[in-house]
Motif scaffolding. Structure first.
Motif, PDB file in Angstrom:
ATOM      1  N   ILE A  43     -56.220 -57.207 -42.038  1.00 51.08           N
ATOM      2  CA  ILE A  43     -57.071 -57.806 -40.869  1.00 51.08           C
ATOM      3  C   ILE A  43     -56.976 -57.058 -39.700  1.00 51.08           C
ATOM      4  N   ASN A  44     -56.177 -57.304 -38.671  1.00 49.35           N
ATOM      5  CA  ASN A  44     -55.955 -56.382 -37.496  1.00 49.35           C
ATOM      6  C   ASN A  44     -54.520 -56.491 -36.868  1.00 49.35           C
ATOM      7  N   TRP A  45     -54.287 -55.626 -35.910  1.00 45.80           N
ATOM      8  CA  TRP A  45     -52.977 -55.975 -35.605  1.00 45.80           C
ATOM      9  C   TRP A  45     -52.459 -56.994 -34.643  1.00 45.80           C
ATOM     10  N   HIS A  46     -53.539 -57.810 -34.104  1.00 43.72           N
ATOM     11  CA  HIS A  46     -53.168 -59.113 -33.559  1.00 43.72           C
ATOM     12  C   HIS A  46     -52.422 -60.194 -34.388  1.00 43.72           C
ATOM     13  N   TRP A  47     -52.565 -59.981 -35.596  1.00 39.92           N
ATOM     14  CA  TRP A  47     -52.083 -61.155 -36.666  1.00 39.92           C
ATOM     15  C   TRP A  47     -50.762 -60.880 -36.870  1.00 39.92           C
ATOM     16  N   ILE A  48     -50.120 -59.935 -36.575  1.00 36.69           N
ATOM     17  CA  ILE A  48     -48.595 -59.732 -36.739  1.00 36.69           C
ATOM     18  C   ILE A  48     -48.127 -60.555 -35.776  1.00 36.69           C
ATOM     19  N   PHE A  49     -48.561 -60.836 -34.409  1.00 32.53           N
ATOM     20  CA  PHE A  49     -47.988 -61.997 -33.508  1.00 32.53           C
ATOM     21  C   PHE A  49     -48.400 -63.179 -33.818  1.00 32.53           C
ATOM     22  N   PHE A  50     -49.859 -63.523 -34.454  1.00 35.08           N
ATOM     23  CA  PHE A  50     -50.370 -64.956 -34.471  1.00 35.08           C
ATOM     24  C   PHE A  50     -49.410 -65.423 -35.677  1.00 35.08           C
ATOM     25  N   VAL A  51     -48.886 -64.529 -36.600  1.00 32.63           N
ATOM     26  CA  VAL A  51     -48.227 -65.141 -38.090  1.00 32.63           C
ATOM     27  C   VAL A  51     -47.022 -65.922 -37.380  1.00 32.63           C
ATOM     28  N   ASN A  52     -46.485 -65.693 -36.051  1.00 28.91           N
ATOM     29  CA  ASN A  52     -45.271 -66.146 -35.530  1.00 28.91           C
ATOM     30  C   ASN A  52     -45.458 -67.970 -35.017  1.00 28.91           C
ATOM     31  N   LEU A  53     -46.985 -68.174 -34.905  1.00 28.70           N
ATOM     32  CA  LEU A  53     -47.089 -69.570 -34.276  1.00 28.70           C
ATOM     33  C   LEU A  53     -46.806 -70.624 -35.126  1.00 28.70           C
ATOM     34  N   PRO A  54     -47.160 -70.406 -36.468  1.00 31.65           N
ATOM     35  CA  PRO A  54     -46.747 -71.880 -37.474  1.00 31.65           C
ATOM     36  C   PRO A  54     -45.205 -71.751 -37.617  1.00 31.65           C
ATOM     37  N   ILE A  55     -44.607 -70.563 -37.756  1.00 36.49           N
ATOM     38  CA  ILE A  55     -43.326 -70.310 -37.963  1.00 36.49           C
ATOM     39  C   ILE A  55     -42.318 -71.087 -36.956  1.00 36.49           C
ATOM     40  N   GLY A  56     -42.727 -70.402 -35.601  1.00 33.63           N
ATOM     41  CA  GLY A  56     -41.975 -70.955 -34.552  1.00 33.63           C
ATOM     42  C   GLY A  56     -42.382 -72.286 -34.164  1.00 33.63           C
ATOM     43  N   SER A  57     -43.323 -72.954 -34.495  1.00 35.24           N
ATOM     44  CA  SER A  57     -43.639 -74.455 -34.079  1.00 35.24           C
ATOM     45  C   SER A  57     -42.837 -75.361 -34.752  1.00 35.24           C
ATOM     46  N   ALA A  58     -42.866 -74.873 -35.986  1.00 33.35           N
ATOM     47  CA  ALA A  58     -42.105 -75.768 -37.285  1.00 33.35           C
ATOM     48  C   ALA A  58     -40.715 -75.752 -36.995  1.00 33.35           C
ATOM     49  N   ALA A  59     -40.187 -74.353 -36.929  1.00 37.17           N
ATOM     50  CA  ALA A  59     -38.856 -74.486 -36.565  1.00 37.17           C
ATOM     51  C   ALA A  59     -38.137 -75.018 -35.289  1.00 37.17           C
ATOM     52  N   ALA A  60     -39.188 -75.041 -34.267  1.00 37.31           N
ATOM     53  CA  ALA A  60     -38.689 -75.965 -33.086  1.00 37.31           C
ATOM     54  C   ALA A  60     -38.532 -77.326 -33.288  1.00 37.31           C
ATOM     55  N   LEU A  61     -39.715 -77.875 -34.029  1.00 39.90           N
ATOM     56  CA  LEU A  61     -39.827 -79.362 -34.433  1.00 39.90           C
ATOM     57  C   LEU A  61     -38.587 -79.804 -35.312  1.00 39.90           C
ATOM     58  N   LEU A  62     -38.539 -79.040 -36.258  1.00 35.00           N
ATOM     59  CA  LEU A  62     -37.468 -79.440 -37.283  1.00 35.00           C
ATOM     60  C   LEU A  62     -36.008 -79.228 -36.491  1.00 35.00           C
ATOM     61  N   SER A  63     -35.923 -78.507 -35.644  1.00 35.32           N
ATOM     62  CA  SER A  63     -34.440 -78.243 -35.196  1.00 35.32           C
ATOM     63  C   SER A  63     -34.117 -79.521 -34.224  1.00 35.32           C
TER      64      SER A  63
END
Length: 566
Positions: A166-186
């Motif tokens: 894809i492009n380098w921007h997605w190495i950061f976008f991949v964190n969005l679902p992981i971080g959001s889910a981890a915060a809510l489940l915490s």
């Protein structure tokens, strides 16, 4: 605060999974960006010198704030710090992904580093609190160390795939679902571990409006602000000095001046901790030989171990011509071996032979992997014959060493300082890694330059430089094994030989002084990590030991396997 009753089963495993997911996101981000640096430089117009700040901004904030974040977790609640860090990291990742200028990306990376410090500083302490039993804790340490180590290898592979596909921007976008889910489940799975003084209203009143008298032990915790400023500035400046040596050199006046200023700030912090009424880092934590020794060994192990991923990647790329995805695939067996060792064998071996007995040969095995690589040829190298054996040995050595070292380093954590100990442990890891990587890179570059000046070919000169780095890394790991053999000896006990063996095999260390205290004086105060005088955990421990001593007609023994609860 103890875990809810239902957290002892599947919910405890789910909580560990959430903590591991948050940690994986932080570890991934530390390596995934390295693969994308050429694309980032081209798109955002970085110069060669300024491109390093995409990595350095993250490292400086991360290492500088670990200690402070860990202590804040002890004072105001580790879950609160964890969720705040996950949320901030997710937002910063979004900014990184949409960055259209070098300045914005560097600023967002600094925020990422600060948020990552908040997550990493408290996660290990929360894992310790989730598993108070020695057997469960050993298994949890295996899972946690696997996530930490395998995440680095996975970052190279994922970064290469996303950047190329894809492009380098997605190495950061991949964190969005992981971080959001981890915060809510915490918030859902982790108990509220704020101290009672923080949960209570600031000015409680009687029904008639009269203010209540404060309860004993419910005073609000304070933060040593001058100490926080001193230690954060010292660590940030120290890491900045280390990472800047690649451009300035180790012997330049600028490096010497910055290092001296960092040391002066650190000395001021230590002096402050001896005088502050509520120190940020009570120096009593270093009375424990086990805790102090484990952090020294960790720094040495990571200083050498960082050379594996960095130097091996450069060798595969610059000498053998591997691309990013192929490098990730070449290193993937390390992650597989770490998984087998840390998830399946480390807990069993630790329970059978003791954590120290597992750690020592593992460090030497880890060093042996570097010696194998030090013989890799500069031309016509075969991956199965020349590279893969070292890759597998690395996985076995690290997969066994890291869980044992984590268990030893956190074995004497109390409810009052588990976050601080976690922060200290992570700080030792970051400082050791930054220092070791800078030294190894400098040595390799100097050897390469000399070989090129002598007329050697570029592949031969590069390989010679990497060989030197591999040998020095092996020496650092061997030194770590020697330090572990001396400092991580099981403490002496007035009891039988079997009691010492049982303490070691359970993965916890008896924190009694090494023969300096008589059996009748062996109370929790003899421990370097004793809880504060008003700590309920300490009072219960004293009562239990007093009853045990009276009931059996002998003095109370020092408590073994003291653990912190969230």
């Amino acid at each position: 605060m103890p875990l809810r009753p239902h957290a002892a089963g599947s919910s405890r495993g789910a909580a560990l999974a959430v903590l591991s997911a948050g940690t994986l996101m932080i570890i991934l981000d530390g390596t995934i960006v390295n693969v994308a640096l050429p694309s980032i430089r081209r798109d955002l117009g970085f110069s060669q010198s300024s491109l390093a700040w995409v990595v350095n901004a993250y490292l400086i904030a991360f290492a500088g704030l670990l200690l402070l974040a860990g202590r804040l977790g002890d004072l105001f609640g580790r879950r609160r710090i964890l969720v705040t860090g996950l949320a901030a990291f997710t937002v910063a990742s979004l900014l990184c992904g949409f960055a259209d200028s070098a300045g914005l990306l560097i600023a967002a990376r600094f925020v990422q580093g600060a948020a990552g410090a908040m997550v990493s500083a408290v996660s290990l302490g929360m894992v310790i609190a989730l598993y108070p039993d020695a057997r469960g804790r050993a298994r949890a340490m295996g899972v946690y160390s696997f996530v930490q180590s395998a995440g680095g290898v996975l970052g190279l592979l994922v970064g290469g795939i996303l950047t190329q596909a894809i492009n380098w921007h997605w190495i950061f976008f991949v964190n969005l679902p992981i971080g959001s889910a981890a915060a809510l489940l915490s918030l859902r799975l982790l108990p509220d571990d704020r101290p009672a003084a923080v949960r209570e209203p600031r000015t409680p009143h009687e029904p008639n409006g009269e203010p209540l008298e404060p309860r004993a032990g419910s005073a609000r915790p304070g933060v040593d602000a001058p100490g926080a400023v001193l230690v954060t500035a010292a660590l940030m400046l120290g890491v900045y000095t280390i990472v800047g040596t690649t451009g300035r050199g180790w012997t330049s006046p600028a490096t010497a001046g910055l290092a001296a200023l960092s040391a002066l700030l650190l000395a001021g912090f230590l002096i402050r901790q001896t005088k502050a009424a509520e120190p940020l880092m009570p120096l009593r934590i270093f009375r424990s030989r086990i805790v102090s020794g484990a952090n020294v060994v960790l720094a040495l192990m990571v200083a050498g171990g960082f050379g594996f991923q960095f130097m091996t990647s450069l060798y595969l790329q610059q000498v053998l011509g591997y691309g990013p995805v192929r490098i990730g695939l070449a290193l993937a067996p390390t992650g597989a071996m770490i998984g087998v060792m840390s998830l399946l064998l480390s807990a069993r071996l630790g329970a059978r032979f003791g954590q120290r007995a597992v750690l020592l040969p593992s460090l030497l095995l880890f060093a042996g992997g570097f010696l194998i690589l030090a013989r890799a040829p500069s031309a016509h190298a075969s991956y199965p014959a020349d590279i893969l054996p070292a890759i597998l040995v690395f996985g076995v050595g690290f997969g066994l060493a890291m869980p044992s070292l984590m268990t030893l380093g956190m074995s004497e954590a109390t409810p009052a300082d588990s976050g601080l100990l976690s922060g200290v442990f992570n700080t030792a890891q970051q400082i050791g890694g930054a220092l070791g990587l800078s030294v190894l890179a400098a040595l390799a570059a100097a050897r390469t330059d000399r070989k090129l000046a002598a007329g050697h070919s570029v592949p031969a000169a590069l390989t010679s430089g990497y060989h030197l780095a591999f040998v020095v890394a092996a020496g650092l790991l061997a030194l770590g094994a020697a330090v572990a053999a001396v400092l991580l000896r099981p403490p002496s006990s007035d009891g039988s030989k079997d009691s010492t063996q049982d303490s070691t095999r359970n993965g916890t260390q008896d924190s009694a002084q090494d023969g300096a205290q008589d059996g009748a004086d062996r109370t929790p105060e003899a421990n370097g990590l004793s809880a504060p005088a008003s700590s309920p955990a300490r009072n219960r421990s004293q009562d239990r030991d007093r009853d045990r001593g009276q009931g059996q007609g002998r003095p109370a023994a020092a408590p073994k396997g003291r653990t912190a609860r969230v």
